[in-house]
Design an enzyme around this catalytic site. Structure first.
Site, PDB file in Angstrom:
ATOM      1  N   LYS A  94      42.172  20.646  70.869  1.00 51.10           N
ATOM      2  CA  LYS A  94      42.622  22.092  70.543  1.00 51.10           C
ATOM      3  C   LYS A  94      41.984  23.103  71.482  1.00 51.10           C
ATOM      4  O   LYS A  94      42.531  24.084  71.834  1.00 51.10           O
ATOM      5  CB  LYS A  94      42.182  22.061  69.083  1.00 51.10           C
ATOM      6  CG  LYS A  94      42.909  21.001  68.128  1.00 51.10           C
ATOM      7  CD  LYS A  94      42.538  21.243  66.735  1.00 51.10           C
ATOM      8  CE  LYS A  94      41.212  21.390  66.269  1.00 51.10           C
ATOM      9  NZ  LYS A  94      40.482  20.057  66.380  1.00 51.10           N
ATOM     10  N   ARG A 124      43.053  24.531  57.606  1.00 51.06           N
ATOM     11  CA  ARG A 124      42.727  23.008  57.674  1.00 51.06           C
ATOM     12  C   ARG A 124      42.826  22.697  56.125  1.00 51.06           C
ATOM     13  O   ARG A 124      42.443  21.416  56.088  1.00 51.06           O
ATOM     14  CB  ARG A 124      41.099  23.268  57.906  1.00 51.06           C
ATOM     15  CG  ARG A 124      40.683  22.497  59.296  1.00 51.06           C
ATOM     16  CD  ARG A 124      39.246  22.715  59.568  1.00 51.06           C
ATOM     17  NE  ARG A 124      38.745  21.622  60.307  1.00 51.06           N
ATOM     18  CZ  ARG A 124      38.354  22.317  61.563  1.00 51.06           C
ATOM     19  NH1 ARG A 124      38.571  23.384  62.261  1.00 51.06           N
ATOM     20  NH2 ARG A 124      37.612  21.392  62.261  1.00 51.06           N
ATOM     21  N   ARG A 128      31.022  15.993  74.808  1.00 44.61           N
ATOM     22  CA  ARG A 128      31.472  17.355  74.752  1.00 44.61           C
ATOM     23  C   ARG A 128      30.386  18.163  75.268  1.00 44.61           C
ATOM     24  O   ARG A 128      29.397  18.083  74.442  1.00 44.61           O
ATOM     25  CB  ARG A 128      32.112  17.556  73.625  1.00 44.61           C
ATOM     26  CG  ARG A 128      32.450  19.238  73.512  1.00 44.61           C
ATOM     27  CD  ARG A 128      33.515  19.417  72.477  1.00 44.61           C
ATOM     28  NE  ARG A 128      33.195  19.127  71.088  1.00 44.61           N
ATOM     29  CZ  ARG A 128      34.044  19.200  70.334  1.00 44.61           C
ATOM     30  NH1 ARG A 128      35.201  19.969  70.436  1.00 44.61           N
ATOM     31  NH2 ARG A 128      33.886  18.995  68.929  1.00 44.61           N
ATOM     32  N   ARG A 163      26.830  20.742  70.755  1.00 45.84           N
ATOM     33  CA  ARG A 163      26.880  20.992  69.491  1.00 45.84           C
ATOM     34  C   ARG A 163      26.014  20.158  68.491  1.00 45.84           C
ATOM     35  O   ARG A 163      26.052  18.890  68.900  1.00 45.84           O
ATOM     36  CB  ARG A 163      28.272  21.006  68.747  1.00 45.84           C
ATOM     37  CG  ARG A 163      29.200  22.458  69.221  1.00 45.84           C
ATOM     38  CD  ARG A 163      30.433  22.361  68.893  1.00 45.84           C
ATOM     39  NE  ARG A 163      30.931  21.841  67.647  1.00 45.84           N
ATOM     40  CZ  ARG A 163      32.259  21.665  67.430  1.00 45.84           C
ATOM     41  NH1 ARG A 163      33.008  22.023  68.223  1.00 45.84           N
ATOM     42  NH2 ARG A 163      32.584  21.263  66.206  1.00 45.84           N
ATOM     43  N   ARG A 210      33.826  14.071  59.764  1.00 43.32           N
ATOM     44  CA  ARG A 210      34.727  15.128  60.282  1.00 43.32           C
ATOM     45  C   ARG A 210      36.287  14.717  60.232  1.00 43.32           C
ATOM     46  O   ARG A 210      37.023  15.125  59.828  1.00 43.32           O
ATOM     47  CB  ARG A 210      34.275  15.882  61.630  1.00 43.32           C
ATOM     48  CG  ARG A 210      33.131  17.055  61.082  1.00 43.32           C
ATOM     49  CD  ARG A 210      32.414  17.122  62.436  1.00 43.32           C
ATOM     50  NE  ARG A 210      33.206  17.765  63.537  1.00 43.32           N
ATOM     51  CZ  ARG A 210      32.896  17.767  64.812  1.00 43.32           C
ATOM     52  NH1 ARG A 210      31.833  16.968  65.072  1.00 43.32           N
ATOM     53  NH2 ARG A 210      33.497  18.396  65.664  1.00 43.32           N
TER      54      ARG A 210
HETATM   55  P1  ADP Z   1      38.953  20.036  69.980  1.00 41.37           P
HETATM   56  O1  ADP Z   1      38.846  21.613  70.015  1.00 41.37           O
HETATM   57  O2  ADP Z   1      40.183  19.385  69.193  1.00 41.37           O
HETATM   58  O3  ADP Z   1      37.664  19.424  68.942  1.00 41.37           O
HETATM   59  P2  ADP Z   1      38.027  19.942  72.632  1.00 41.37           P
HETATM   60  O4  ADP Z   1      39.252  20.670  73.201  1.00 41.37           O
HETATM   61  O5  ADP Z   1      36.801  20.552  72.512  1.00 41.37           O
HETATM   62  O6  ADP Z   1      38.698  19.641  71.266  1.00 41.37           O
HETATM   63  O7  ADP Z   1      37.806  18.451  73.290  1.00 41.37           O
HETATM   64  C1  ADP Z   1      36.889  17.556  72.987  1.00 41.37           C
HETATM   65  C2  ADP Z   1      36.209  16.821  74.361  1.00 41.37           C
HETATM   66  O8  ADP Z   1      37.327  16.077  74.804  1.00 41.37           O
HETATM   67  C3  ADP Z   1      35.988  18.113  75.353  1.00 41.37           C
HETATM   68  O9  ADP Z   1      34.703  17.524  76.006  1.00 41.37           O
HETATM   69  C4  ADP Z   1      37.199  17.899  76.347  1.00 41.37           C
HETATM   70  O10 ADP Z   1      36.803  18.273  77.609  1.00 41.37           O
HETATM   71  C5  ADP Z   1      37.730  16.762  76.166  1.00 41.37           C
HETATM   72  N1  ADP Z   1      39.092  16.467  76.339  1.00 41.37           N
HETATM   73  C6  ADP Z   1      39.903  17.577  75.676  1.00 41.37           C
HETATM   74  N2  ADP Z   1      41.324  17.011  75.950  1.00 41.37           N
HETATM   75  C7  ADP Z   1      41.293  15.670  76.593  1.00 41.37           C
HETATM   76  C8  ADP Z   1      42.293  14.878  77.036  1.00 41.37           C
HETATM   77  N3  ADP Z   1      43.517  14.808  76.701  1.00 41.37           N
HETATM   78  N4  ADP Z   1      41.664  13.526  77.547  1.00 41.37           N
HETATM   79  C9  ADP Z   1      40.264  13.382  77.784  1.00 41.37           C
HETATM   80  N5  ADP Z   1      39.442  14.293  77.189  1.00 41.37           N
HETATM   81  C10 ADP Z   1      39.915  15.375  76.749  1.00 41.37           C
HETATM   82  P1  ADP Z   2      36.530  20.293  65.893  1.00 46.98           P
HETATM   83  O1  ADP Z   2      37.783  21.103  66.532  1.00 46.98           O
HETATM   84  O2  ADP Z   2      35.647  19.812  66.811  1.00 46.98           O
HETATM   85  O3  ADP Z   2      36.689  19.770  64.600  1.00 46.98           O
HETATM   86  P2  ADP Z   2      35.625  22.978  64.951  1.00 46.98           P
HETATM   87  O4  ADP Z   2      34.770  24.239  66.025  1.00 46.98           O
HETATM   88  O5  ADP Z   2      37.064  23.501  64.682  1.00 46.98           O
HETATM   89  O6  ADP Z   2      35.552  21.535  65.471  1.00 46.98           O
HETATM   90  O7  ADP Z   2      34.997  23.196  63.464  1.00 46.98           O
HETATM   91  C1  ADP Z   2      33.549  22.877  63.471  1.00 46.98           C
HETATM   92  C2  ADP Z   2      33.306  23.003  61.862  1.00 46.98           C
HETATM   93  O8  ADP Z   2      33.102  24.370  61.410  1.00 46.98           O
HETATM   94  C3  ADP Z   2      34.118  21.951  61.081  1.00 46.98           C
HETATM   95  O9  ADP Z   2      33.621  20.505  60.709  1.00 46.98           O
HETATM   96  C4  ADP Z   2      33.976  22.729  59.548  1.00 46.98           C
HETATM   97  O10 ADP Z   2      32.550  22.666  59.092  1.00 46.98           O
HETATM   98  C5  ADP Z   2      33.926  24.258  60.276  1.00 46.98           C
HETATM   99  N1  ADP Z   2      35.171  24.718  60.237  1.00 46.98           N
HETATM  100  C6  ADP Z   2      35.993  25.143  61.254  1.00 46.98           C
HETATM  101  N2  ADP Z   2      37.211  25.645  60.945  1.00 46.98           N
HETATM  102  C7  ADP Z   2      37.271  25.543  59.718  1.00 46.98           C
HETATM  103  C8  ADP Z   2      38.185  25.877  58.653  1.00 46.98           C
HETATM  104  N3  ADP Z   2      39.348  26.255  59.022  1.00 46.98           N
HETATM  105  N4  ADP Z   2      37.939  25.675  57.385  1.00 46.98           N
HETATM  106  C9  ADP Z   2      36.914  25.038  56.920  1.00 46.98           C
HETATM  107  N5  ADP Z   2      35.797  24.756  57.658  1.00 46.98           N
HETATM  108  C10 ADP Z   2      36.098  25.075  59.090  1.00 46.98           C
END
Ligand code: ADP
Ligand code: ADP
Ligand code: ZN
Length: 223
Positions: free
Chosen positions: A16, A91, A130, A164, A175
């Site tokens: 995302k 969410r 990541r 993180r 999660r």
């Molecule tokens: P999210 O915001 O959904 O948690 P991220 O965009 O932070 O996910 O992506 C998680 C990790 O995977 C990052 O280290 C990113 O560089 C990598 N990543 C993102 N998209 C892909 C993909 N399509 N294939 C492989 N690795 C990816």
């Molecule tokens: P990822 O895409 O890897 O799941 P985020 O950065 O979006 O991570 O979120 C990290 C943490 O922040 C989540 O595990 C949750 O604890 C909190 N969080 C983020 N967005 C929300 C939301 N919309 N509602 C509730 N908790 C949230």
């Protein structure tokens, strides 16, 4: 505001944040990540941040009240008028309903909700590898997205990176559970409204970006 809202749905590690940043550069839509906002609040030690810290470290969802207050404040800022990509929000069903109310009040609407579809098993690897540039926020990965020159950010030349605390295997599993229990039902919700698209996010980053590009171009053309 009259801008389009594009929602990116998907479990932790789906891509995302990576894709939202790419769309932001190309479409002038602002990336709104509630995770980033909450981490900033934790770092700043605000009351919301203090309340959210332990929940985030444990991999649970922060309360709707806290998240909605933070998002509402951010959405009131002028740069959001052009439109926004919501990364990690809504969410829960309560958050989705609150978003509609918020948008109704400011003349905005959800143009598209896009589900990044992935296998749970692969997500642990994505999240565990990541890391993020401390200078510009660009996201990187130990195996899947390495900077050209090891240890130096391609985007800004920075050499400091962060990982993180919640990006460990145990927390990721929690999660993922939270995602399936509370967030995945929103896929059906947006489908019923005729707003849903699905993208195979197991593809590489560039292929996912191409699929998203097509959907967002259609959405903004119909705006
Ligand atoms: P999210 O915001 O959904 O948690 P991220 O965009 O932070 O996910 O992506 C998680 C990790 O995977 C990052 O280290 C990113 O560089 C990598 N990543 C993102 N998209 C892909 C993909 N399509 N294939 C492989 N690795 C990816
Ligand atoms: P990822 O895409 O890897 O799941 P985020 O950065 O979006 O991570 O979120 C990290 C943490 O922040 C989540 O595990 C949750 O604890 C909190 N969080 C983020 N967005 C929300 C939301 N919309 N509602 C509730 N908790 C949230
Ligand atoms: Zn950088």
């Amino acid at each position: 505001m009259a801008g389009q809202i594009v929602i990116l749905l998907g479990p932790p590690g789906a891509g995302k944040g990576t894709q939202a940043r790419m769309l932001e550069e190309r479409h002038g839509l602002v990336q709104l990540s509630t995770g980033d906002m909450l981490r900033a609040a934790v770092k700043a030690g605000t009351p919301a941040g203090l309340a959210a810290k332990a929940v985030m470290e444990a991999g649970g969802l922060v309360s709707d009240e806290i998240v909605l207050a933070i998002l509402q404040e951010r959405m009131a800022q002028p740069d959001v008028a052009k439109g926004a990509i919501l990364d990690g929000f809504p969410r829960t069903a309560v958050q989705a309903a609150a978003l509609d109310q918020l948008l109704a009040g400011i003349g905005g609407r959800v143009g598209a909700a896009i589900s990044l579809d992935v296998d749970d098993a692969a997500m642990v690897q994505r999240v565990a590898g990541r890391y993020t540039c401390a200078g510009c926020g660009e996201g990187w990965h130990d195996s899947f997205k390495q900077p050209e020159k090891a240890g130096t950010c391609d985007k800004c030349g920075g050499t400091e990176f962060t990982r993180r605390a919640d990006d460990n295997e145990t927390t990721v599993r929690g999660r993922l559970d939270a995602y399936h229990a509370q967030t995945a039902p929103l896929i059906a919700h947006y489908d019923a409204l005729g707003l849903l698209s699905r993208v195979d996010a197991m593809q590489d980053i560039a292929a996912v970006a191409r699929d998203l590009e097509r959907i967002v171009a259609e959405t903004t053309a119909g705006a």
